[in-house]
Design a protein around this motif. Structure first.
Motif, PDB file in Angstrom:
ATOM      1  N   LEU A 169       1.066  -1.229   0.226  1.00 28.72           N
ATOM      2  CA  LEU A 169      -0.107   0.133  -0.055  1.00 28.72           C
ATOM      3  C   LEU A 169       0.923   1.210   0.036  1.00 28.72           C
ATOM      4  O   LEU A 169       0.585   2.180  -0.602  1.00 28.72           O
ATOM      5  N   PHE A 170       1.975   1.219   0.744  1.00 25.01           N
ATOM      6  CA  PHE A 170       2.695   2.504   0.993  1.00 25.01           C
ATOM      7  C   PHE A 170       3.949   2.478  -0.197  1.00 25.01           C
ATOM      8  O   PHE A 170       4.037   3.585  -0.624  1.00 25.01           O
ATOM      9  N   ILE A 171       4.184   1.410  -0.767  1.00 24.35           N
ATOM     10  CA  ILE A 171       5.185   1.388  -2.033  1.00 24.35           C
ATOM     11  C   ILE A 171       4.258   2.114  -3.150  1.00 24.35           C
ATOM     12  O   ILE A 171       4.630   2.894  -3.969  1.00 24.35           O
ATOM     13  N   ASP A 172       2.776   1.649  -3.325  1.00 26.07           N
ATOM     14  CA  ASP A 172       1.947   2.021  -4.326  1.00 26.07           C
ATOM     15  C   ASP A 172       1.511   3.496  -4.156  1.00 26.07           C
ATOM     16  O   ASP A 172       1.306   4.178  -5.139  1.00 26.07           O
ATOM     17  N   LEU A 173       1.588   3.936  -2.936  1.00 23.65           N
ATOM     18  CA  LEU A 173       1.271   5.460  -2.645  1.00 23.65           C
ATOM     19  C   LEU A 173       2.129   6.022  -3.407  1.00 23.65           C
ATOM     20  O   LEU A 173       1.893   7.376  -3.837  1.00 23.65           O
ATOM     21  N   VAL A 174       3.569   5.997  -3.547  1.00 25.94           N
ATOM     22  CA  VAL A 174       4.643   6.853  -4.254  1.00 25.94           C
ATOM     23  C   VAL A 174       4.653   6.187  -5.782  1.00 25.94           C
ATOM     24  O   VAL A 174       4.575   7.045  -6.741  1.00 25.94           O
ATOM     25  N   LEU A 175       4.788   4.825  -5.835  1.00 27.64           N
ATOM     26  CA  LEU A 175       5.158   4.531  -7.545  1.00 27.64           C
ATOM     27  C   LEU A 175       3.861   4.483  -8.128  1.00 27.64           C
ATOM     28  O   LEU A 175       3.821   4.658  -9.480  1.00 27.64           O
ATOM     29  N   GLY A 176       2.604   4.352  -7.843  1.00 27.49           N
ATOM     30  CA  GLY A 176       1.421   4.074  -8.407  1.00 27.49           C
ATOM     31  C   GLY A 176       0.511   5.234  -8.053  1.00 27.49           C
ATOM     32  O   GLY A 176      -0.630   5.123  -7.719  1.00 27.49           O
ATOM     33  N   VAL A 177       1.247   6.339  -8.472  1.00 25.01           N
ATOM     34  CA  VAL A 177       0.308   7.849  -7.899  1.00 25.01           C
ATOM     35  C   VAL A 177      -0.788   7.707  -8.630  1.00 25.01           C
ATOM     36  O   VAL A 177      -1.023   7.480  -9.997  1.00 25.01           O
ATOM     37  N   GLY A 178      -2.048   8.014  -8.033  1.00 27.49           N
ATOM     38  CA  GLY A 178      -3.172   8.234  -8.784  1.00 27.49           C
ATOM     39  C   GLY A 178      -3.973   7.105  -8.996  1.00 27.49           C
ATOM     40  O   GLY A 178      -5.108   6.901  -9.656  1.00 27.49           O
ATOM     41  N   ASP A 179      -3.536   5.693  -8.538  1.00 24.30           N
ATOM     42  CA  ASP A 179      -4.107   4.584  -8.811  1.00 24.30           C
ATOM     43  C   ASP A 179      -4.099   3.622  -7.676  1.00 24.30           C
ATOM     44  O   ASP A 179      -2.994   3.072  -7.231  1.00 24.30           O
ATOM     45  N   ALA A 180      -5.267   3.610  -6.786  1.00 29.62           N
ATOM     46  CA  ALA A 180      -5.307   2.644  -5.593  1.00 29.62           C
ATOM     47  C   ALA A 180      -6.463   1.453  -5.932  1.00 29.62           C
ATOM     48  O   ALA A 180      -6.634   0.853  -4.935  1.00 29.62           O
ATOM     49  N   SER A 181      -6.308   1.024  -7.328  1.00 36.05           N
ATOM     50  CA  SER A 181      -7.049   0.065  -7.464  1.00 36.05           C
ATOM     51  C   SER A 181      -6.516  -1.353  -7.075  1.00 36.05           C
ATOM     52  O   SER A 181      -7.468  -2.347  -6.855  1.00 36.05           O
ATOM     53  N   ASN A 182      -5.156  -1.406  -6.950  1.00 36.63           N
ATOM     54  CA  ASN A 182      -4.431  -2.579  -6.625  1.00 36.63           C
ATOM     55  C   ASN A 182      -4.755  -2.975  -5.095  1.00 36.63           C
ATOM     56  O   ASN A 182      -4.711  -4.061  -4.791  1.00 36.63           O
ATOM     57  N   ASN A 183      -4.690  -1.983  -4.501  1.00 36.11           N
ATOM     58  CA  ASN A 183      -4.697  -2.086  -2.902  1.00 36.11           C
ATOM     59  C   ASN A 183      -5.886  -1.370  -2.252  1.00 36.11           C
ATOM     60  O   ASN A 183      -5.555  -0.469  -1.606  1.00 36.11           O
TER      61      ASN A 183
END
Length: 112
Positions: free
Chosen positions: A52-66
């Motif tokens: 969740l926190f890795i995707d907070l930075v690397l997946g900016v604008g997309d929380a659909s995976n977590n």
């Protein structure tokens, strides 16, 4: 390595800032939801806090995976919250780094 060890050592402090508050809230939310969650025939599994926190930075604008909350909208509210936190973090870094060297430089000019 230093930051991981430092975080583990000082984890008994009540709060060290906005990121720490968000970390504790995500852990609390994850523990209080009865997983898996089913919305409109789609099952949501509990996300990994680290992912969740890795995707907070690397997946900016997309929380659909977590998706951790706002299941009905596919995590759109969660995406907005994460974007706001990332923006605050980006703004805070220069505010923490630049004033001290500038102040020291100005003080050194006065004492010359």
């Amino acid at each position: 390595f230093f930051f991981q060890a430092e975080d583990g050592i000082r984890d008994f402090c009540l709060s060290r800032g906005l990121g720490d508050v968000y970390k504790r809230q995500t852990i609390f939310i994850k523990w209080t939801i009865s997983w898996p969650v089913q919305v409109d025939g789609k099952f949501y599994q509990p996300p990994s806090i680290i992912s969740l926190f890795i995707d907070l930075v690397l997946g900016v604008g997309d929380a659909s995976n977590n998706v951790l909350f706002d299941f009905e909208n596919g995590g759109k509210l969660q995406t907005k919250v994460q974007m706001a936190l990332l923006l605050v973090a980006i703004i805070q870094v220069p505010l923490m780094l630049f004033p001290k060297p500038i102040l020291i430089y100005c003080l050194s000019l006065i004492h010359i």
